[in-house]
Write a protein that holds these residues in place. Structure first.
Motif, PDB file in Angstrom:
ATOM      1  N   THR A  70     -11.898  -3.602   3.941  1.00  0.00           N
ATOM      2  CA  THR A  70     -10.856  -4.321   4.410  1.00  0.00           C
ATOM      3  C   THR A  70     -10.042  -2.499   5.119  1.00  0.00           C
ATOM      4  OG1 THR A  70      -9.332  -4.934   3.266  1.00  0.00           O
ATOM      5  CG2 THR A  70     -10.860  -6.544   4.463  1.00  0.00           C
ATOM      6  N   ALA A  71      -9.896  -2.514   6.112  1.00  0.00           N
ATOM      7  CA  ALA A  71      -8.718  -0.807   5.851  1.00  0.00           C
ATOM      8  C   ALA A  71      -7.352  -1.188   5.692  1.00  0.00           C
ATOM      9  CB  ALA A  71      -9.039  -0.289   7.597  1.00  0.00           C
ATOM     10  N   ASP A  72      -7.009  -2.376   5.815  1.00  0.00           N
ATOM     11  CA  ASP A  72      -5.316  -2.767   5.488  1.00  0.00           C
ATOM     12  C   ASP A  72      -5.144  -3.009   3.970  1.00  0.00           C
ATOM     13  OD1 ASP A  72      -2.953  -3.488   4.953  1.00  0.00           O
ATOM     14  OD2 ASP A  72      -2.731  -4.089   7.347  1.00  0.00           O
ATOM     15  N   ILE A 132     -12.535  -1.412  13.723  1.00  0.00           N
ATOM     16  CA  ILE A 132     -11.898  -1.980  12.778  1.00  0.00           C
ATOM     17  C   ILE A 132     -11.839  -0.987  11.771  1.00  0.00           C
ATOM     18  CG2 ILE A 132     -11.181  -3.159  10.480  1.00  0.00           C
ATOM     19  CD1 ILE A 132     -12.985  -5.484  12.072  1.00  0.00           C
ATOM     20  N   PRO A 133     -10.384   0.048  11.464  1.00  0.00           N
ATOM     21  CA  PRO A 133     -10.204   1.399  10.908  1.00  0.00           C
ATOM     22  C   PRO A 133     -11.150   1.016   9.549  1.00  0.00           C
ATOM     23  CG  PRO A 133      -8.164   1.085  11.703  1.00  0.00           C
ATOM     24  CD  PRO A 133     -10.086  -0.396  11.896  1.00  0.00           C
ATOM     25  N   GLN A 138      -9.267   5.995   4.131  1.00  0.00           N
ATOM     26  CA  GLN A 138      -7.623   5.578   3.811  1.00  0.00           C
ATOM     27  C   GLN A 138      -7.469   6.149   2.468  1.00  0.00           C
ATOM     28  OE1 GLN A 138      -5.186   3.870   5.153  1.00  0.00           O
ATOM     29  NE2 GLN A 138      -7.129   3.650   7.188  1.00  0.00           N
ATOM     30  N   ASP A 139      -8.253   6.945   2.039  1.00  0.00           N
ATOM     31  CA  ASP A 139      -8.281   7.325   0.284  1.00  0.00           C
ATOM     32  C   ASP A 139      -7.460   8.784   0.522  1.00  0.00           C
ATOM     33  OD1 ASP A 139      -8.844   8.571  -1.875  1.00  0.00           O
ATOM     34  OD2 ASP A 139     -10.005   6.999  -2.055  1.00  0.00           O
ATOM     35  N   ALA A 140      -6.561   9.167  -0.923  1.00  0.00           N
ATOM     36  CA  ALA A 140      -5.686   9.989  -0.316  1.00  0.00           C
ATOM     37  C   ALA A 140      -6.023  11.548  -1.272  1.00  0.00           C
ATOM     38  CB  ALA A 140      -4.599   9.670  -1.281  1.00  0.00           C
ATOM     39  N   THR A 141      -6.999  11.270  -1.979  1.00  0.00           N
ATOM     40  CA  THR A 141      -7.937  12.339  -2.872  1.00  0.00           C
ATOM     41  C   THR A 141      -8.685  13.529  -1.985  1.00  0.00           C
ATOM     42  OG1 THR A 141      -9.365  10.552  -4.480  1.00  0.00           O
ATOM     43  CG2 THR A 141      -6.570  10.891  -5.013  1.00  0.00           C
TER      44      THR A 141
END
Length: 235
Positions: A70-72, A132-133, A138-141
């Motif tokens: 899921t994106a959120d 759906i995103p 979403q990963d920051a690295t």
């Protein structure tokens, strides 16, 4: 029986944002001699402590299961709570015919499918975005983002088999039960998924003489390999 449910499940705000993550958990508590199945049977007979122990063992893995799909993050937390609420309600019907872990992930899969159906319904009838995103973005690295983008390119079933094996660390038989596939199909799809992922993360150094200049999209870096669970690469 409702009182047996930990406050972390009853109250979404009690779930610390930094308490759950997507990486396979390393238990920080001594291993209990009681098996998951024994604990679930004890809970079905009224033992609140048994449910608390199961919650401690599986809250991170189940959150990770939903977070990777899921994106959120808030949706992942809500679905995690829903999974344990379903488990709570099903305690009286539980029979240890299979591993408790398989039983719990089957609950999670049903909840995930229902969540996706609701999202598709909202997109169709309420004019919300039809796509759906993906949590891949979403990963920051940098290395984690590269791995997630590569995983997202796999076929849906191959990706699911890979995630269940490498992150959820389920056995071939458990994956076969959850996805309703023959065990040999699980093995072949896992091999195909691993091969495709390696090719995506480690593009061939040899290219055609007429190949176009390298694009600006990042290539796999030495740190990328660290983003894949090493213990998951099994034959």
């Amino acid at each position: 029986m409702q009182d047996a449910l930990p406050a972390l499940v009853l109250n979404s705000e009690a779930l610390p944002r930094n308490a759950m993550n997507e990486t396979p958990p390393t238990p920080a508590f001594p291993a209990s001699p009681a098996s998951d199945e024994h604990l679930m049977l004890a809970f079905s007979k009224g033992s609140a402590e048994s449910f608390n122990e199961l919650f401690l063992r599986y809250k991170q893995p189940i959150y990770g299961f939903f977070r990777r799909r899921t994106a959120d993050p808030s949706h992942a937390e809500e679905l995690t709570q829903e999974a344990f609420l379903v488990l709570l309600g099903a305690a009286g019907r539980y029979e240890p015919r299979a591993l408790f872990r398989t039983y719990l992930y089957a609950i999670a899969f049903k909840i995930l499918r229902a969540h996706r159906r609701k999202a598709a319904f909202r997109a169709t009838f309420f004019g919300r975005p039809s796509t759906i995103p993906d949590p891949v973005k979403q990963d920051a690295t940098e290395s984690g983002l590269w791995v997630r983008r590569a995983v997202e390119k796999l076929e849906i079933i191959d990706r699911e088999v890979l995630l269940l094996r490498e992150f959820e660390q389920l056995s071939y038989a458990e994956i076969a039960d959850l996805l309703q596939l023959p065990v040999n199909t699980v093995r072949s799809r896992l091999f195909r998924a691993r091969t495709a992922l390696r090719n995506l993360l480690e593009p061939s150094a040899t290219s055609s003489p007429n190949a176009a200049p390298q694009s600006a999209e990042p290539t796999a870096s030495p740190s990328t390999a660290q983003a894949i669970p090493q213990k998951g690469i099994r034959s």
